[in-house]
Design an enzyme around this catalytic site. Sequence first.
Site, PDB file in Angstrom:
ATOM      1  N   HIS A  38      18.555  43.890  17.267  1.00 59.50           N
ATOM      2  CA  HIS A  38      18.233  42.025  16.829  1.00 59.50           C
ATOM      3  C   HIS A  38      19.393  42.199  17.965  1.00 59.50           C
ATOM      4  O   HIS A  38      20.346  41.117  17.888  1.00 59.50           O
ATOM      5  CB  HIS A  38      17.585  40.922  16.880  1.00 59.50           C
ATOM      6  N   HIS A  45      14.093  50.306  26.172  1.00 54.86           N
ATOM      7  CA  HIS A  45      13.591  49.137  24.478  1.00 54.86           C
ATOM      8  C   HIS A  45      11.833  49.844  24.456  1.00 54.86           C
ATOM      9  O   HIS A  45      11.929  50.131  23.445  1.00 54.86           O
ATOM     10  CB  HIS A  45      13.846  47.931  24.906  1.00 54.86           C
TER      11      HIS A  45
END
Lengths: 732, 231, 84, 84
Positions: A94, A48
Amino acid sequence: MSDVKKAVQYPADLMGLTRDEYDLVLQIMGREPNQVELGIFSVMWSEHCSYKSSKKWLKTLPTKAPWVIQGPGENAGVIDIGDGLAAIFKMESHNHPSFIEPYQGAATGVGGILRDVFTMGARPVANLNALRFGAPDHPKTRHLVSGVVHGIGGYGNCVGVPTVGGEVNFHPSYNGNILVNAMTVGLAKTDKIFYSAAAGLGNPVVYVGSKTGRDGIHGASMASAEFTDDSEEKRPTVQVGDPFTEKLLIEACLELMDTDTIVAIQDMGAAGLTSSSFEMASKGGMGIEIDLDKVPARETGMTPYEFMLSESQERMLIILKPGSEPQAEAIFRKWELDFAVIGHLTDTGRMVLRFNGEQVGDLPIDPLAQASPEYDRPWVKTPPQKPLGRVNHPLPFVEALGKLVGSPDMASRRWIWEQYDYLVRGDTAQVPGGDAAVVRVEDHPKKALAMSVDCTPRYCFADPVEGGKQAVAETWRNITAVGARPLAITDNMNFGNPERPEIMGQFVGAVDGIREACLALDYPVVSGNVSLYNETNGKGILPTPAIGGVGVLDDVARMATLAFKLPGEAILLVGQTNGHLGQSVYLRDICGQEAGPPPPVDLKVERTNGDAVRLLITEGMVSAAHDCADGGLAVALAEMAMASGIGAAVTLPAGDAFEIGFGEDQARYLVTCPAARAEAVIAALEAAGAPVQKLGLTGGDALTFAGLGAISVQALRSAHEGWLPRYMAGEL
Amino acid sequence: MKAALITFPGSNRERDMRMALTKVNNGKPPVDVWHGDSGLPEGIDLIVLPGGFSYGDYLRCGAMAAHSPIMREVKKRAEAGVRVLAVCNGFQIACEAGLLPGVLISNAGLKFICKDVNLRVETTASAFTKKYRKGQTIRVPVAHHDGNYTADADTVKRLEDNDQIAFRYADPLGTVSPETNLNGSVGNIAGIYNAKKTVLGLMPHPEDATDPVCGGLDGMGLFESIAESLS
Amino acid sequence: MKARVHVSLKNGVLDPQGKAIGQALHSLGFSDVAEVRQGKLIELELSGALAKKPKAEIEAAVKDMAQKLLANTVIENYSVELVG
Amino acid sequence: MKARVHVSLKNGVLDPQGKAIGQALHSLGFSDVAEVRQGKLIELELSGALAKKPKAEIEAAVKDMAQKLLANTVIENYSVELVG
Ligand SMILES: Nc1ncnc2c1ncn2[C@@H]1O[C@H](COP(=O)(O)OP(=O)(O)O)[C@@H](O)[C@H]1O
Ligand SMILES: [Mg+2]
């Protein structure tokens, strides 16, 4: 290295690092890291934060143009829109949190992307979202749709940023991995843009916003025993959003930005204090010292590890000019927010952490940031699809059309966007339901921003390169269809497990397609986000490189909309129609086949046709404009009719009616104009090199296809508007 | 007209309101007043409580803002006859502060609703609506989650008997029926006055219908009425 | 010292949330749920001088909080309970 | 037969509502309020066959409702109480 390796005692929990990565940690540190330090390496080198699988390929994307002020690498991309103004935007995923807790996951997704944009000095003026859910009949889907939509609205409505557009797909490949991609667009003055590079030896490092709690700490396996007295209660990794605090934070930050006190500013996103402080120091070539006791804490007994890794929301880190602390503090106090000087900048190039008077961490910044792993993962090219064979058409033409406009992927999204405040701030000129959202540039007499998010995952699966091109081209086309000049994009690359060569091949292909399209359309990438491992039990999602495009409309009074305006107007089709049925929604939803290659995207033609249509809109020559996308020509006509309540009588171009009516050939638009002006419009298009043909006239209350039948606008509307509300009510 | 526009923490439609007020006041914007202030400038003849999510709509919509320092002064001025326009969250605040009777609870459908609605103008005997025709329908947007107007039967009767109902949710022809009840409000009520008709509270956003490019012009009548009444 | 304030809708006041919960329970197959009402339970951790006062005084103070802010007495009832 | 389900946020989960209520109480002069948490109290009126069952079975049924619908167990805890 190999000597080191032999001697190494690997900790039981590498916190997600591989053994090779741990060896590198030892090399950089010259000793074993303590728990805090290892935690920091682990998050900084996570997929990430480090983009280790994707970096190599992302570097190939075009990021420059004369109007690009800031490309990828900052919190958001910045483009010049003229008159001393800049548009600042980014899209971010998300996905995983939204699957676990759809309301809070989606809400905090919106909160996070807003911070990425206002941290650069922009007033957020528009939100968009790209959503992908599993099959409608999957037991979880309804609950996820409901939660995600509530969460996006709950956050966006409260902070007072209009949610003006988006897209939604349903497909079984997302059953276990939904996608929630949120995009924010903001406005700033070109001479008032804020960056994140720290500077100035001794300058104060300031924490503002909400207090830090133990939210979203992923080291549960290692440290959970210390997290709580109540060992029964596993600490959730879900964060709860507080849009009220975010609203105050926006106002306070923008107020502070009006003073001359900020050296650098950065939101605390994923990996919270760790990544924000590292990135700021690393970009500025500085060192940083932090006193963790000074960090405002929401709970008692928090450890250094927890402070550094917490993902509590609504927090920012600021480097102030020395001496300006009181002025800044007064602003944050006025907005009832926390404010704390938690450290200062040094010239050591190291991050030093103190807690209770003791040093609890000491890491070199650049080696850690720059040595972050970069993988050239093996990949295989996605094999081409077999040509589409003979297709049987199970339904008569107009019946198929009626069914198609009410199918899950084509039905109206009104049920969703009516739960979003798309009007707040009073500048929304084109509300959801059109080709692109249009929001006036505030306080400007004429200018407006046009925005659209698009991706057609079934194309990307069948051919990642064409699919990547198409996603970019579709945003460009949607922005063009309202009369605006497309300027730049943000991308949100959602894929499965990159360690599988065929998934990595999808990624590489999509990047390739995006690059080609950006180059051909002068439409660079200025920001983006990558979300990998969207996969359950070895089954990945359809490759979904969602693209968010932004353009400028020079005169909002000349904006085009898709609704027919009057009866008796000529309907013209711009672009070449070949009847490409491969990978079309018609083929999938009516004929039950996901097959064939996707429609090819000819970027030169794309540009020619789009530029011609935009010119006509700008000159006020056409009364309505709409691009042909999912569902092809017939669906596009139906959408124009439904938006207006006016029907039409048309003759389809020569060829097989199903192929011509429902084929998804690219680079096409429908426009209308007063009948008397049709010849002039046709001449103008032909002069610009865009193929054009007249299909018929608007009028009546049905859509009539010569030789094929008619369907009333009312019937179309009830199918189109009916599906989602009925589905959500549990009636379907 | 000398208007004061109050901002609470979480207000978010003050900008829309400022644009509308400025338009009808010869380009002169309202005075901005912060919720933490305890006084209002002298000579104010209109106080506006704008829309938004004061205090995040936490606990109850408008509850916390109703206790802001500025609200004491607002109540004092309102008693003295200064006009108050309370829109959306402002309406909720006005009810919580006791400036208007009743309360706004969650929409019957429990969803936020943003869309254009038709409102029937119930009375033109007020400084806020004199430029409309009685029974006229106007099309303006709503954007709220808690707009379900609730009051006991006596209160509703009093409102009706005293001509205190300002707007009701209707169809485009002005018919008021259960089908046109947007959010469950008693009697389709979208807006009400106090007994002296000096305070108007309404859920819809006339300020977002004052521009031909963004939202249309049906809300202009309200702002023009105010400007004319107060000039 | 902790205080709990239970805020509930008065009888006869419509409760859209409760109604929706009831419907959802029915569609989940819980057919023997006749009525649902949703209230709030606000828990206050008290400190300082107040926490050391006699119970009656604490209770009075919490009632004052409920009256002024926590409940809207036009439509809501409240009750106060002290714990620990 | 009535059942009460108390739904509260798990420890450590941010409670924005509670936080804002706490601040509002402070500005009303109630300075001795240290922390505020807001939960839900859902009251169910039970009827039919269920209401006549043994307490343990009723409680199990209500817990099932809480688990499936009334609480979001990712971030919330619940407790069940039977009354009358
Ligand atoms: N999640 C969403 N939020 C807001 N608006 C949406 C959403 N999904 C779709 N829309 C709106 O619905 C309209 C139709 O969407 P779509 O079919 O994706 O358009 P197009 O085919 O032109 O790209 C667009 O105006 C879009 O902005
Ligand atoms: Mg389109």
